[in-house]
Scaffold this motif. Sequence first.
Motif, PDB file in Angstrom:
ATOM      1  N   GLU A 212     -12.466  -3.078  -9.437  1.00 10.43           N
ATOM      2  CA  GLU A 212     -11.929  -2.187  -8.412  1.00 10.43           C
ATOM      3  C   GLU A 212     -12.330  -2.625  -7.012  1.00 10.43           C
ATOM      4  OE1 GLU A 212     -11.622   1.901  -8.818  1.00 10.43           O
ATOM      5  OE2 GLU A 212     -11.441   1.852 -11.005  1.00 10.43           O
ATOM      6  N   PHE A 213     -13.544  -3.139  -6.877  1.00 10.98           N
ATOM      7  CA  PHE A 213     -14.000  -3.631  -5.585  1.00 10.98           C
ATOM      8  C   PHE A 213     -13.142  -4.812  -5.134  1.00 10.98           C
ATOM      9  CE2 PHE A 213     -16.732  -6.024  -2.696  1.00 10.98           C
ATOM     10  CZ  PHE A 213     -17.226  -5.030  -1.881  1.00 10.98           C
ATOM     11  N   ALA A 214     -12.855  -5.731  -6.047  1.00  9.13           N
ATOM     12  CA  ALA A 214     -12.010  -6.893  -5.724  1.00  9.13           C
ATOM     13  C   ALA A 214     -10.612  -6.446  -5.325  1.00  9.13           C
ATOM     14  CB  ALA A 214     -11.965  -7.848  -6.907  1.00  9.13           C
ATOM     15  N   ILE A 215     -10.079  -5.463  -6.040  1.00 11.38           N
ATOM     16  CA  ILE A 215      -8.756  -4.924  -5.696  1.00 11.38           C
ATOM     17  C   ILE A 215      -8.789  -4.302  -4.297  1.00 11.38           C
ATOM     18  CG2 ILE A 215      -7.078  -3.110  -6.268  1.00 11.38           C
ATOM     19  CD1 ILE A 215      -7.805  -3.644  -9.254  1.00 11.38           C
ATOM     20  N   GLY A 216      -9.835  -3.564  -3.983  1.00 13.81           N
ATOM     21  CA  GLY A 216      -9.975  -2.955  -2.663  1.00 13.81           C
ATOM     22  C   GLY A 216     -10.082  -3.992  -1.558  1.00 13.81           C
ATOM     23  N   GLU A 217     -10.833  -5.069  -1.819  1.00 15.68           N
ATOM     24  CA  GLU A 217     -10.945  -6.138  -0.816  1.00 15.68           C
ATOM     25  C   GLU A 217      -9.600  -6.787  -0.544  1.00 15.68           C
ATOM     26  OE1 GLU A 217     -15.277  -8.194  -0.838  1.00 15.68           O
ATOM     27  OE2 GLU A 217     -14.035  -8.597  -2.599  1.00 15.68           O
ATOM     28  N   GLU A 218      -8.824  -7.037  -1.598  1.00 17.09           N
ATOM     29  CA  GLU A 218      -7.505  -7.645  -1.424  1.00 17.09           C
ATOM     30  C   GLU A 218      -6.581  -6.717  -0.646  1.00 17.09           C
ATOM     31  OE1 GLU A 218      -4.385 -10.075  -1.163  1.00 17.09           O
ATOM     32  OE2 GLU A 218      -6.405 -10.631  -1.779  1.00 17.09           O
ATOM     33  N   ARG A 219      -6.622  -5.443  -0.954  1.00 18.06           N
ATOM     34  CA  ARG A 219      -5.791  -4.470  -0.229  1.00 18.06           C
ATOM     35  C   ARG A 219      -6.169  -4.416   1.249  1.00 18.06           C
ATOM     36  NH1 ARG A 219      -1.421  -2.645   1.348  1.00 18.06           N
ATOM     37  NH2 ARG A 219      -1.254  -0.416   1.706  1.00 18.06           N
ATOM     38  N   LEU A 220      -7.464  -4.498   1.528  1.00 12.94           N
ATOM     39  CA  LEU A 220      -7.921  -4.499   2.911  1.00 12.94           C
ATOM     40  C   LEU A 220      -7.400  -5.736   3.645  1.00 12.94           C
ATOM     41  CD1 LEU A 220      -9.584  -3.237   5.174  1.00 12.94           C
ATOM     42  CD2 LEU A 220     -11.589  -4.418   4.233  1.00 12.94           C
ATOM     43  N   ARG A 221      -7.436  -6.894   2.987  1.00 15.69           N
ATOM     44  CA  ARG A 221      -6.890  -8.111   3.616  1.00 15.69           C
ATOM     45  C   ARG A 221      -5.400  -7.960   3.901  1.00 15.69           C
ATOM     46  NH1 ARG A 221     -10.815 -10.600   0.267  1.00 15.69           N
ATOM     47  NH2 ARG A 221      -9.377 -10.749  -1.494  1.00 15.69           N
ATOM     48  N   GLU A 222      -4.656  -7.341   2.963  1.00 14.33           N
ATOM     49  CA  GLU A 222      -3.228  -7.112   3.176  1.00 14.33           C
ATOM     50  C   GLU A 222      -2.999  -6.200   4.382  1.00 14.33           C
ATOM     51  OE1 GLU A 222      -1.700  -5.412  -0.416  1.00 14.33           O
ATOM     52  OE2 GLU A 222      -2.112  -7.226  -1.599  1.00 14.33           O
ATOM     53  N   LEU A 223      -3.788  -5.154   4.492  1.00 20.87           N
ATOM     54  CA  LEU A 223      -3.640  -4.215   5.604  1.00 20.87           C
ATOM     55  C   LEU A 223      -3.959  -4.875   6.945  1.00 20.87           C
ATOM     56  CD1 LEU A 223      -5.165  -1.003   3.998  1.00 20.87           C
ATOM     57  CD2 LEU A 223      -2.768  -1.379   4.621  1.00 20.87           C
TER      58      LEU A 223
ATOM     59  N   GLU B  85      -1.005  -6.936   7.831  1.00 22.70           N
ATOM     60  CA  GLU B  85       0.073  -6.034   8.251  1.00 22.70           C
ATOM     61  C   GLU B  85      -0.183  -5.494   9.650  1.00 22.70           C
ATOM     62  OE1 GLU B  85       2.228  -1.925   6.755  1.00 22.70           O
ATOM     63  OE2 GLU B  85       0.983  -3.037   5.351  1.00 22.70           O
ATOM     64  N   GLU B  86      -1.442  -5.175   9.949  1.00 22.71           N
ATOM     65  CA  GLU B  86      -1.781  -4.687  11.288  1.00 22.71           C
ATOM     66  C   GLU B  86      -1.424  -5.726  12.347  1.00 22.71           C
ATOM     67  OE1 GLU B  86      -5.592  -3.006  13.839  1.00 22.71           O
ATOM     68  OE2 GLU B  86      -5.941  -4.343  12.143  1.00 22.71           O
ATOM     69  N   GLY B  87      -1.713  -6.982  12.077  1.00 17.53           N
ATOM     70  CA  GLY B  87      -1.372  -8.044  13.020  1.00 17.53           C
ATOM     71  C   GLY B  87       0.120  -8.129  13.255  1.00 17.53           C
TER      72      GLY B  87
END
Length: 70
Positions: free
Chosen positions: A15-26, A29-31
């Motif tokens: 779950e931590f790895a999934i959260g890290e990947e989602r954060l990178r995607e966000l 997207e912010e950029g």
Amino acid sequence: MHDQIAARLTDLRREFAIGEERLRELIREEGTVRETLLRISGAIQVLEELTTDVPPNGTRSAPDDALKLP
């Protein structure tokens, strides 16, 4: 008990790895959104400048500074 702890630890790491990947995607997207907003802001600024420089008859006038003599 040890097996339950090991299984929970595995789940949490996944779950931590999934959260890290989602954060990178966000962050990516912010950029993209920031770049889009910057372009839109520039277009708004240009159009506002054009509308303030164009009198109702449609011809552009010279800036006030251009009309002053030294």
